[in-house]
Structures are given as structure tokens and as C-alpha cells.
Design a protein around this motif. Sequence first.
Motif, PDB file in Angstrom:
ATOM      1  N   ILE A  19      -0.188  20.997  -0.702  1.00 27.42           N
ATOM      2  CA  ILE A  19      -1.100  22.083  -1.116  1.00 27.42           C
ATOM      3  C   ILE A  19      -1.883  22.596   0.091  1.00 27.42           C
ATOM      4  N   ALA A  41      -4.384  29.198  -3.851  1.00 31.86           N
ATOM      5  CA  ALA A  41      -4.140  29.067  -2.400  1.00 31.86           C
ATOM      6  C   ALA A  41      -4.527  27.683  -1.881  1.00 31.86           C
ATOM      7  N   GLY A  42      -5.411  26.994  -2.632  1.00 27.24           N
ATOM      8  CA  GLY A  42      -5.845  25.662  -2.196  1.00 27.24           C
ATOM      9  C   GLY A  42      -7.307  25.601  -1.774  1.00 27.24           C
ATOM     10  N   THR A  45      -9.158  22.710  -3.346  1.00 26.00           N
ATOM     11  CA  THR A  45      -8.630  21.465  -2.767  1.00 26.00           C
ATOM     12  C   THR A  45      -9.215  21.249  -1.374  1.00 26.00           C
ATOM     13  N   PHE A  54     -11.396  14.124  -2.416  1.00 24.95           N
ATOM     14  CA  PHE A  54     -10.011  13.662  -2.187  1.00 24.95           C
ATOM     15  C   PHE A  54      -9.881  13.234  -0.729  1.00 24.95           C
ATOM     16  N   HIS A 204     -14.942  34.450  -4.781  1.00 24.07           N
ATOM     17  CA  HIS A 204     -13.947  35.479  -5.102  1.00 24.07           C
ATOM     18  C   HIS A 204     -14.504  36.890  -4.955  1.00 24.07           C
TER      19      HIS A 204
HETATM   20  N1  LIG Z   1      -5.436  17.010  -8.605  1.00 24.02           N
HETATM   21  C1  LIG Z   1      -4.346  17.791  -8.505  1.00 24.02           C
HETATM   22  N2  LIG Z   1      -3.109  17.325  -8.776  1.00 24.02           N
HETATM   23  C2  LIG Z   1      -2.029  18.111  -8.669  1.00 24.02           C
HETATM   24  N3  LIG Z   1      -2.064  19.410  -8.282  1.00 24.02           N
HETATM   25  C3  LIG Z   1      -3.250  19.933  -7.992  1.00 24.02           C
HETATM   26  C4  LIG Z   1      -4.460  19.161  -8.082  1.00 24.02           C
HETATM   27  N4  LIG Z   1      -5.502  19.968  -7.723  1.00 24.02           N
HETATM   28  C5  LIG Z   1      -4.966  21.170  -7.435  1.00 24.02           C
HETATM   29  N5  LIG Z   1      -3.618  21.152  -7.598  1.00 24.02           N
HETATM   30  C6  LIG Z   1      -2.718  22.283  -7.342  1.00 24.02           C
HETATM   31  O1  LIG Z   1      -3.007  22.769  -6.053  1.00 24.02           O
HETATM   32  C7  LIG Z   1      -2.858  24.199  -6.013  1.00 24.02           C
HETATM   33  C8  LIG Z   1      -4.098  24.796  -5.403  1.00 24.02           C
HETATM   34  O2  LIG Z   1      -5.175  24.640  -6.314  1.00 24.02           O
HETATM   35  P1  LIG Z   1      -6.683  24.985  -5.929  1.00 24.02           P
HETATM   36  O3  LIG Z   1      -7.480  24.795  -7.197  1.00 24.02           O
HETATM   37  O4  LIG Z   1      -7.069  24.228  -4.735  1.00 24.02           O
HETATM   38  O5  LIG Z   1      -6.555  26.525  -5.573  1.00 24.02           O
HETATM   39  P2  LIG Z   1      -7.702  27.628  -5.444  1.00 24.02           P
HETATM   40  O6  LIG Z   1      -7.368  28.431  -4.263  1.00 24.02           O
HETATM   41  O7  LIG Z   1      -9.025  26.977  -5.511  1.00 24.02           O
HETATM   42  O8  LIG Z   1      -7.463  28.480  -6.765  1.00 24.02           O
HETATM   43  P3  LIG Z   1      -8.512  29.350  -7.635  1.00 24.02           P
HETATM   44  O9  LIG Z   1      -8.895  30.498  -6.768  1.00 24.02           O
HETATM   45  O10 LIG Z   1      -7.669  29.783  -8.802  1.00 24.02           O
HETATM   46  O11 LIG Z   1      -9.657  28.449  -8.007  1.00 24.02           O
HETATM   47  C9  LIG Z   1      -2.567  24.637  -7.434  1.00 24.02           C
HETATM   48  O12 LIG Z   1      -1.177  24.873  -7.543  1.00 24.02           O
HETATM   49  C10 LIG Z   1      -2.986  23.459  -8.266  1.00 24.02           C
HETATM   50  O13 LIG Z   1      -2.195  23.362  -9.430  1.00 24.02           O
END
Ligand SMILES: Nc1ncnc2c1ncn2[C@@H]1O[C@H](COP(=O)(O)OP(=O)(O)OP(=O)(O)O)[C@@H](O)[C@H]1O
Length: 252
Positions: A19, A41-42, A45, A54, A204
Amino acid sequence: MSSALHLDGLRKSFGKTEIIRGVNLEIPRGERHAIIGPNGAGKSTLFNLITGRFPPTSGKVRLHGHDVTGLAPFQINRMGLSRSFQITNIFPRMSVFENVRCSLLWAQGYRYSFWNLVSRSRALTEGTHRILDQINLTARAELPAGVLSYAEQRALEIGITIAGGADVIMLDEPTAGMSHSETDYIVDLIRTVTEDKTLVMVEHDMGVVFDLADRISVLVYGEIIATGSPEQVRANPRVQEAYLGAALEAEH
Ligand SMILES: Nc1ncnc2c1ncn2[C@@H]1O[C@H](COP(=O)(O)OP(=O)(O)OP(=O)(O)O)[C@@H](O)[C@H]1O
């Protein structure tokens, strides 16, 4: 002087899916930095890797030059990084005052001598009033936090985040779900309470990002495709193509 935050080759996989795919980023002290990018996009994460929720699969996180990779969130917090939560994290039945006082108590408990209870209590009360003043909630101090408006609850949440005196503040979508006027109110508040601190936010709302951020990083599929001033990022053709064109259009 070391930077406030230094991410070095950060990677994170969940199962077989990578990710976060090699993020390098240096955020100097005192900068307000926004992380933007399309859904999935992550961003969250990456936020969770920085705050210790994490552990990364590989790579390093440094806070003020100290390696904090793999430390627990509370340890990273003790070293001067404080985060807010996307979901409001207050005690609804406790008063606004008590919510702030509790977070101060938690943060100061370790610094103050057990024998010094009287002066601790005075310092706590003064500190609580100072924060209530900063977040414009002095008039609401005695109300149960649960009766505050949504924007006021988010302001309280920001007060709780800054209460411990951390100098790196991380906010996850601080204006999510707000009207225009609420957003303006919270942006002003964030600007005030992060004076002389380092701010990292995932957001956002492009209006908020371009208004508040000194620099912006654009995360796409787990990689930072651009970092720069709002003007540089706005003018970057890769960013236009991957994200910003669509995001700015969606604003109008
Ligand atoms: N604990 C987890 N286990 C498995 N996959 C995960 C986990 N956390 C996030 N993901 C996956 O990682 C990818 C990125 O997720 P993330 O929530 O970090 O994106 P984001 O950029 O914050 O999105 P948004 O703008 O929609 O909040 C997604 O495909 C999500 O399904």
C-alpha cells in the motif's frame, strides 16, 4: 538542525498488497504540510505509520532526528507528536473543561512531582483555561461536550490534541463533514494553534489545503509523486494528470 519528521524508504504491505511503496519525505520544523491524493492512495495508512499505529514493513520514521520506527503510539506521543482522529474522540458526558483537563493531566502527569499536588492542580486549571481560550470554547466550558455543535466538537478535539504541548501536530481530515463557514472557523483555529509548531494534515478539501499548507505532498498509489509549495504542486503536470485536475473540478 534535524527536521521535525523524516520518512526514509517507508513501505507497508497488508498481506501481499503493497500500500505504501517507498515514501521519502522531510518536513522541516515549523512547516504546515498537507498530504493529498485520491481515495485509496494510502494517506491514512501513511498517517498510521508515522504515528506508530502500524509498524512499517521496511523503512524508517524519524521524529526530531530520533528513530521512532516500531515504537508504540504513546511512546511517539511522549516524544512530541500528537494526532487527532477522524472520528471525534471526546467524552460526551464530561464537561468541555474536564475533557481538556483530562488530556492535560495525562500529558503532565509524568512531568510533575507527585509531592507537588497543589501547584499541579493550579497549573492544570490555568493550562486548561489557556487551551479553552485558544479554541474559543471558554463560554462553553461547563457544558457536557456531547451538546456542542459538530464544529465545536472538532475544535475541542483539536484542543485535546494540542494539550500535551506536542510540537508536531497531525490532523486527519480536520474539516471533514463541515459547512463552508464551519470550515473557515476551523481553518483559522488550526492556523492559530499550530503557530510555531509543525503541522501534518491529511485533507480532501483543496481550499483548506491551499489556504493552510506551506508545502504539499501528493500521494498516488502509495508513492509521493510531487512535493512542493501550493503553486508548484498546482502547476505540476503529473499532479494535474493524476489527481488535481479532477479534484479541483469537483470543487466547482
Ligand atoms: N488494515 C488494513 N488491512 C488491509 N488493507 C488495508 C488496511 N488499511 C488500509 N488498507 C487498504 O489500503 C489502501 C489505502 O487505504 P487508505 O485508507 O490508507 O487510503 P486513503 O488514501 O486514506 O483513502 P481515503 O482518501 O479514501 O481515506 C486501500 O486499498 C485499503 O483498502
